[in-house]
Design a protein around this motif. Structure first.
Motif, PDB file in Angstrom:
ATOM      1  N   TYR A 151       0.837  -1.207   0.000  1.00 62.00           N
ATOM      2  CA  TYR A 151       0.000   0.000   0.000  1.00 62.00           C
ATOM      3  C   TYR A 151       0.871   1.255   0.000  1.00 62.00           C
ATOM      4  CZ  TYR A 151      -3.378   3.509   1.497  1.00 62.00           C
ATOM      5  OH  TYR A 151      -4.155   4.645   1.574  1.00 62.00           O
ATOM      6  N   VAL A 152       1.856   1.287   0.887  1.00 57.95           N
ATOM      7  CA  VAL A 152       2.704   2.471   1.019  1.00 57.95           C
ATOM      8  C   VAL A 152       3.590   2.677  -0.209  1.00 57.95           C
ATOM      9  CG1 VAL A 152       4.592   3.498   2.357  1.00 57.95           C
ATOM     10  CG2 VAL A 152       2.646   2.464   3.540  1.00 57.95           C
ATOM     11  N   THR A 153       4.153   1.602  -0.741  1.00 58.69           N
ATOM     12  CA  THR A 153       5.128   1.744  -1.826  1.00 58.69           C
ATOM     13  C   THR A 153       4.518   1.778  -3.222  1.00 58.69           C
ATOM     14  OG1 THR A 153       5.533  -0.647  -1.868  1.00 58.69           O
ATOM     15  CG2 THR A 153       7.003   0.707  -0.501  1.00 58.69           C
ATOM     16  N   VAL A 154       3.344   1.168  -3.415  1.00 53.39           N
ATOM     17  CA  VAL A 154       2.755   1.093  -4.758  1.00 53.39           C
ATOM     18  C   VAL A 154       1.422   1.829  -4.854  1.00 53.39           C
ATOM     19  CG1 VAL A 154       1.919  -0.470  -6.566  1.00 53.39           C
ATOM     20  CG2 VAL A 154       3.927  -1.093  -5.212  1.00 53.39           C
ATOM     21  N   VAL A 155       0.510   1.555  -3.922  1.00 56.42           N
ATOM     22  CA  VAL A 155      -0.844   2.115  -4.033  1.00 56.42           C
ATOM     23  C   VAL A 155      -0.861   3.616  -3.754  1.00 56.42           C
ATOM     24  CG1 VAL A 155      -3.214   1.974  -3.168  1.00 56.42           C
ATOM     25  CG2 VAL A 155      -1.875  -0.114  -3.479  1.00 56.42           C
ATOM     26  N   VAL A 156      -0.146   4.062  -2.736  1.00 58.63           N
ATOM     27  CA  VAL A 156      -0.137   5.497  -2.414  1.00 58.63           C
ATOM     28  C   VAL A 156       0.289   6.344  -3.612  1.00 58.63           C
ATOM     29  CG1 VAL A 156       1.011   7.272  -1.011  1.00 58.63           C
ATOM     30  CG2 VAL A 156       0.024   5.266   0.081  1.00 58.63           C
ATOM     31  N   PRO A 157       1.398   6.045  -4.286  1.00 61.46           N
ATOM     32  CA  PRO A 157       1.748   6.846  -5.463  1.00 61.46           C
ATOM     33  C   PRO A 157       0.699   6.744  -6.578  1.00 61.46           C
ATOM     34  CG  PRO A 157       3.644   5.597  -4.734  1.00 61.46           C
ATOM     35  CD  PRO A 157       2.474   5.105  -3.937  1.00 61.46           C
ATOM     36  N   PHE A 158       0.059   5.579  -6.705  1.00 61.14           N
ATOM     37  CA  PHE A 158      -0.972   5.375  -7.718  1.00 61.14           C
ATOM     38  C   PHE A 158      -2.201   6.240  -7.455  1.00 61.14           C
ATOM     39  CE2 PHE A 158      -4.822   3.045  -9.015  1.00 61.14           C
ATOM     40  CZ  PHE A 158      -4.615   2.987 -10.392  1.00 61.14           C
ATOM     41  N   LEU A 163      -7.647  -1.825  -0.453  1.00 62.82           N
ATOM     42  CA  LEU A 163      -7.064  -1.158  -1.614  1.00 62.82           C
ATOM     43  C   LEU A 163      -5.806  -1.865  -2.108  1.00 62.82           C
ATOM     44  CD1 LEU A 163      -7.662   2.558  -0.698  1.00 62.82           C
ATOM     45  CD2 LEU A 163      -8.509   1.375  -2.714  1.00 62.82           C
ATOM     46  N   ALA A 164      -4.999  -2.368  -1.194  1.00 62.17           N
ATOM     47  CA  ALA A 164      -3.805  -3.108  -1.601  1.00 62.17           C
ATOM     48  C   ALA A 164      -4.213  -4.390  -2.337  1.00 62.17           C
ATOM     49  CB  ALA A 164      -2.941  -3.435  -0.387  1.00 62.17           C
ATOM     50  N   CYS A 165      -5.199  -5.108  -1.808  1.00 62.62           N
ATOM     51  CA  CYS A 165      -5.671  -6.334  -2.466  1.00 62.62           C
ATOM     52  C   CYS A 165      -6.273  -6.034  -3.830  1.00 62.62           C
ATOM     53  CB  CYS A 165      -6.712  -7.044  -1.597  1.00 62.62           C
ATOM     54  SG  CYS A 165      -6.041  -7.839  -0.151  1.00 62.62           S
ATOM     55  N   ARG A 166      -7.054  -4.985  -3.908  1.00 62.55           N
ATOM     56  CA  ARG A 166      -7.681  -4.616  -5.187  1.00 62.55           C
ATOM     57  C   ARG A 166      -6.607  -4.325  -6.228  1.00 62.55           C
ATOM     58  NH1 ARG A 166     -12.823  -4.895  -6.908  1.00 62.55           N
ATOM     59  NH2 ARG A 166     -13.601  -3.805  -5.085  1.00 62.55           N
ATOM     60  N   HIS A 167      -5.617  -3.579  -5.843  1.00 54.24           N
ATOM     61  CA  HIS A 167      -4.541  -3.241  -6.774  1.00 54.24           C
ATOM     62  C   HIS A 167      -3.757  -4.497  -7.159  1.00 54.24           C
ATOM     63  CE1 HIS A 167      -0.968  -1.296  -8.430  1.00 54.24           C
ATOM     64  NE2 HIS A 167      -1.775  -0.282  -8.657  1.00 54.24           N
ATOM     65  N   MET A 168      -3.477  -5.361  -6.191  1.00 53.25           N
ATOM     66  CA  MET A 168      -2.766  -6.612  -6.485  1.00 53.25           C
ATOM     67  C   MET A 168      -3.577  -7.469  -7.449  1.00 53.25           C
ATOM     68  SD  MET A 168       0.202  -6.761  -4.990  1.00 53.25           S
ATOM     69  CE  MET A 168       0.563  -8.509  -5.025  1.00 53.25           C
ATOM     70  N   TYR A 169      -4.865  -7.556  -7.216  1.00 53.88           N
ATOM     71  CA  TYR A 169      -5.731  -8.353  -8.098  1.00 53.88           C
ATOM     72  C   TYR A 169      -5.676  -7.819  -9.526  1.00 53.88           C
ATOM     73  CZ  TYR A 169     -10.015  -9.539 -10.548  1.00 53.88           C
ATOM     74  OH  TYR A 169     -10.916  -9.922 -11.508  1.00 53.88           O
ATOM     75  N   LEU A 170      -5.742  -6.529  -9.687  1.00 56.87           N
ATOM     76  CA  LEU A 170      -5.758  -5.940 -11.022  1.00 56.87           C
ATOM     77  C   LEU A 170      -4.395  -6.000 -11.710  1.00 56.87           C
ATOM     78  CD1 LEU A 170      -8.036  -2.847 -10.319  1.00 56.87           C
ATOM     79  CD2 LEU A 170      -8.643  -4.956 -11.543  1.00 56.87           C
ATOM     80  N   SER A 171      -3.329  -6.094 -10.937  1.00 57.92           N
ATOM     81  CA  SER A 171      -1.997  -6.079 -11.550  1.00 57.92           C
ATOM     82  C   SER A 171      -1.396  -7.467 -11.751  1.00 57.92           C
ATOM     83  CB  SER A 171      -1.046  -5.209 -10.726  1.00 57.92           C
ATOM     84  OG  SER A 171      -0.878  -5.751  -9.445  1.00 57.92           O
ATOM     85  N   GLN A 224      -4.519 -14.015  -8.450  1.00 60.39           N
ATOM     86  CA  GLN A 224      -5.702 -13.163  -8.575  1.00 60.39           C
ATOM     87  C   GLN A 224      -6.801 -13.650  -7.639  1.00 60.39           C
ATOM     88  OE1 GLN A 224      -6.617 -13.224 -12.789  1.00 60.39           O
ATOM     89  NE2 GLN A 224      -6.061 -11.068 -12.940  1.00 60.39           N
ATOM     90  N   GLN A 225      -7.045 -14.948  -7.649  1.00 56.47           N
ATOM     91  CA  GLN A 225      -8.106 -15.517  -6.821  1.00 56.47           C
ATOM     92  C   GLN A 225      -7.840 -15.262  -5.339  1.00 56.47           C
ATOM     93  OE1 GLN A 225     -10.883 -16.589  -8.022  1.00 56.47           O
ATOM     94  NE2 GLN A 225     -11.726 -17.021  -6.014  1.00 56.47           N
ATOM     95  N   GLN A 226      -6.591 -15.393  -4.913  1.00 58.55           N
ATOM     96  CA  GLN A 226      -6.245 -15.136  -3.517  1.00 58.55           C
ATOM     97  C   GLN A 226      -6.556 -13.691  -3.145  1.00 58.55           C
ATOM     98  OE1 GLN A 226      -2.062 -15.283  -2.615  1.00 58.55           O
ATOM     99  NE2 GLN A 226      -2.388 -15.093  -0.421  1.00 58.55           N
ATOM    100  N   PHE A 227      -6.178 -12.744  -4.004  1.00 54.59           N
ATOM    101  CA  PHE A 227      -6.404 -11.340  -3.682  1.00 54.59           C
ATOM    102  C   PHE A 227      -7.867 -10.932  -3.822  1.00 54.59           C
ATOM    103  CE2 PHE A 227      -1.759 -11.234  -4.436  1.00 54.59           C
ATOM    104  CZ  PHE A 227      -1.403 -10.799  -3.172  1.00 54.59           C
TER     105      PHE A 227
END
Length: 179
Positions: free
Chosen positions: A27-34, A69-77, A84-87
């Motif tokens: 979340y801090v390293t990827v989602v926040v800048p996104f 939000l971290a899971c959502r972003h991981m799922y989409l990426s 994907q299923q895990q996230f």
């Protein structure tokens, strides 16, 4: 430290599951800048990491929203269907927990806490990432209504950062002035 003692430096609202350490870092390293809006990235990241994240770590619903939000972003990426299923499963769990927390807060609070408003904002961000603009707008309108019922944006904490988030989210889709 002995197994029975708690870490005195852990100030989280609850103990983390093993995956949650990863999700917080992500979340801090990827989602926040996104998620940044129109402002200078360094100012935004500074506010997110020094104000928002420490605040979220102390509030259950808001912490679940960060993990959502971290899971959502991981799922989409991720394109690996097993990952994907895990996230997706984790995102559903966090969204349910976040929604329950928000529902309980709304029914019990006379004055809406910053955590309640913040959780609503994070749900708006989640809907934006999921491309559900209608629900995004509903969450923003709900957050604005809470703030107005509390007496206006000046009642928000985090040194004006929450007011800034609402303003940016309203402007992003030309909703309306929150005042």
């Amino acid at each position: 430290m002995p197994a029975g003692r708690k870490d005195p430096f852990m100030s989280f609202v609850r103990p983390f599951k093993p995956i949650e350490h990863f999700l917080l870092d992500y979340y801090v390293t990827v989602v926040v800048p996104f998620l940044r809006c129109q402002e200078d990235i360094s100012i935004y990241q500074d506010s997110m990491t020094k104000r928002w994240v420490p605040f979220a770590l102390r509030e259950g619903g808001l912490l679940d929203a960060v993990f959502l939000l971290a899971c959502r972003h991981m799922y989409l990426s991720h394109h690996n269907s097993q990952q994907q299923q895990q996230f997706v499963q984790l995102a559903c769990q966090y969204k349910l927990s976040c929604t329950k927390s928000l529902r309980d807060a709304i029914s019990n609070e006379v004055v809406f806490s910053d955590a309640t408003v913040g959780t609503t904002l994070m749900l708006a961000y989640d809907e934006l990432v999921a491309s559900d603009i209608s629900m995004y707008k509903n969450h923003i309108k709900a957050a604005v209504r809470m703030v107005n019922l509390n007496g206006g944006p000046q009642t928000l904490g985090l040194d004006g950062f929450m007011e800034h988030l609402i303003s940016n989210l309203c402007a992003k889709h030309k909703l309306y002035d929150q005042t």
